[in-house]
Design an enzyme around this catalytic site. Structure first.
Site, mmCIF file in Angstrom:
data_model
loop_
_atom_site.group_PDB
_atom_site.id
_atom_site.type_symbol
_atom_site.label_atom_id
_atom_site.label_comp_id
_atom_site.label_asym_id
_atom_site.label_seq_id
_atom_site.Cartn_x
_atom_site.Cartn_y
_atom_site.Cartn_z
ATOM 1 N N GLU A 174 0.873 -1.165 0.000
ATOM 2 C CA GLU A 174 0.000 0.000 0.000
ATOM 3 C C GLU A 174 0.911 1.217 0.000
ATOM 4 O O GLU A 174 1.737 1.366 0.900
ATOM 5 C CB GLU A 174 -0.919 0.009 1.217
ATOM 6 C CG GLU A 174 -1.863 1.197 1.226
ATOM 7 C CD GLU A 174 -2.552 1.391 2.563
ATOM 8 O OE1 GLU A 174 -2.648 2.552 3.020
ATOM 9 O OE2 GLU A 174 -2.974 0.390 3.167
ATOM 10 N N CYS A 232 -3.825 7.341 5.429
ATOM 11 C CA CYS A 232 -3.690 7.012 4.013
ATOM 12 C C CYS A 232 -4.959 7.318 3.236
ATOM 13 O O CYS A 232 -4.914 7.434 2.011
ATOM 14 C CB CYS A 232 -3.297 5.555 3.846
ATOM 15 S SG CYS A 232 -4.411 4.393 4.679
#
Length: 502
Positions: free
Chosen positions: A243, A280
């Site tokens: 990620e 995020c």
């Protein structure tokens, strides 16, 4: 000697932790590999009991874990307690998932005559891939670190885990590891089921070790590229599930701005400044319509930003990057709109910051992710401008739309344009906050991730499993779940989905 730093003050202190030597990394990885077969052989119920024991252990160590993480991250006790509860819940959810068993994708096709003639007996299901290395993130010292979903899902799959302690919270990583290790030992798990290494060099060594079969990573694109370069030197490649980067655009329609500009401003402010903007899924771009209603929304958001105090960033690197990225955005044409209150002292603090541009001016350079409480407001005249502008923006984990019920046709068209762009579409809400559940998908097209898999939710387990088929195999060779008399998991038998009796 490894040091720890309190980002609230910028003061560093020595710890008792040492960087892991290459020889120690090799030994830890070898022990994990030796545990892999035993852990898989112990079966699903044992792993479920181990995960449940780990969840209980987190509750028993809650106070010490939160205090340690608070001093290393500057995150509030309330935020950290919530995150620790999330980690405990993840462990329990995966325990329930492996007891249920559908994740195995078990299928049996008995031998017999078919339209293609006589065919053999074939049975298929997913099996553990082997020892896994996990690199956690700085912004989630529990939920995406040693106690995080990568670790929980890998252990659930039957894969031993070697975690790389994060340099921003080494003491939290160490205490997290010790908590999991004690729980694993309490149920008789094989030695090597959980391991840990310290130091950047140790992390690089770990991904190159032949006993490691896959890597889970949450962090920056640059760090991911460095690890992938190390993996590329291996004689045999292994999967790297990363990620990486996300700008998470949020679109406010004209109807939504007219109906609830103040409420949207408040929610958007909380979303882009929560945890000092170090999430995020933080919305980094907000598309706001031109006109009086949009002006009212932007004015309300600017006032909230101007009145806000500074937030604490996780480390000096993130603090330095914040200033550098803001300067690049201004150089690329963004205009300063609002800025919160500066903080006194020497900690890694930064005020919330708003910049502004237009949809016509928006470029990839103006859509750079900034880790911290910064947002770029993008003014637009038509939804077509929004669609065109988003096409110039790097793809993301999420995309969000705020609209009104009488705009359903417009929203349907907008959603169709956003579907290829993100892994999760949010409507009339905010992307920060990622539910841990069966249906969740936390991922997205490159550069949000480098994989089609999720790192949150039950299907995150799929990364650590590989399919294998057995043809005309004797029953003694088969996993229990593929034997004819097993009724413990859902299976597709001769094309028919068969559910276990409960």
């Amino acid at each position: 000697m490894i040091t720890t730093t309190d980002p609230r003050t910028g003061v560093s202190a020595a710890t008792d932790l040492e960087k892991t030597s290459p020889e120690e990394v090799a030994a830890i990885a070898a022990l994990a590999a030796s545990a892999a077969r035993d852990l898989a052989a112990l079966g699903r119920e044992f792993r479920a009991e181990m995960l449940d024991a780990m969840a209980v252990a987190l509750e028993g160590s809650r106070e010490q874990l939160v205090q340690t993480a608070e001093a290393e991250t500057g995150l509030t006790a309330a935020r950290l307690n919530g995150e620790l509860s999330r980690s405990a819940f993840q462990l329990s959810l995966f325990a329930a998932a492996i007891r249920e068993g559908s994740y195995l994708e078990a299928a049996i096709d008995h031998a017999g005559d078919t339209p293609l003639g006589p065919q053999p007996d074939v049975r298929r299901m997913l099996v553990p891939i082997g020892a896994v290395a996990v690199f956690g993130s700085s912004n989630f010292p529990f939920a995406f670190s040693v106690l995080g979903g990568d670790v929980a899902s890998a252990l659930a799959a039957g894969c031993p885990v070697v975690a790389k302690a994060h340099g921003s919270h080494p003491l939290t990583s160490a205490l997290s590891y010790e908590t999991l290790l004690a729980a694993a030992r309490s149920v008789g798990a094989p030695e090597g089921t959980i391991g840990i290494v310290y130091g950047q060099e140790a992390g690089t060594q770990l991904v190159k070790d032949p006993n490691i079969t896959a890597v889970g990573f949450t962090g920056s694109l640059g760090a991911a590229e460095a690890l992938q370069a190390a993996i590329a030197t291996r004689p045999e490649p292994i999967p790297f599930f990363g990620e990486l980067s996300s700008i998470n655009p949020l679109v406010v329609t004209a109807g939504a701005a007219a109906a609830r500009s103040s409420a949207i401003a408040e929610g958007l402010f909380a979303s882009y400044t929560g945890s000092a903007g170090q999430l995020c899924t933080k919305p980094g771009l907000a598309f706001v319509p031109s006109g009086a209603s949009g002006d009212e929304l932007v004015s309300a958001l600017s006032s909230l930003t101007d009145d806000a105090g500074a937030g604490v960033l996780l480390n000096s690197r993130i603090r330095g990057s914040f200033d550098a990225i803001e300067a690049r955005l201004v150089d690329a044409g963004a205009r300063a709109l609002a800025r919160g209150q500066e903080a006194e002292g020497e900690g890694y603090t930064v005020p919330p910051t708003m910049l502004e541009t237009t949809a016509g001016e928006l470029s990839a350079e103006l859509a750079e992710e900034c880790f911290g409480p910064m947002i770029v407001v993008v003014r637009y005249d038509s939804v077509d401008e929004v669609v065109e502008a988003i096409g110039r923006v790097p793809r993301s984990l999420t995309a969000t739309v705020h609209s009104e019920p009488d705009e359903d046709d417009l929203v349907a068209d907008l959603a169709a344009s956003l579907e290829p762009f993100a892994g999760r579409l949010v409507f009339n809400g905010y992307p920060t906050g990622v539910r841990v559940s069966w249906a969740q998908h936390h991922g997205g097209p490159w550069p949000a991730t480098n994989t089609q898999h999720t790192s949150v939710g039950v299907t995150a387990i799929r990364r650590w499993l590989r399919p294998i088929a057995w043809q005309n195999a004797p029953a003694a060779v088969l996993p229990a779940e593929l034997r004819d008399d097993d009724v413990s998991v859902p299976r597709r038998v001769d094309g028919v989905l068969t559910l276990p009796a409960r």
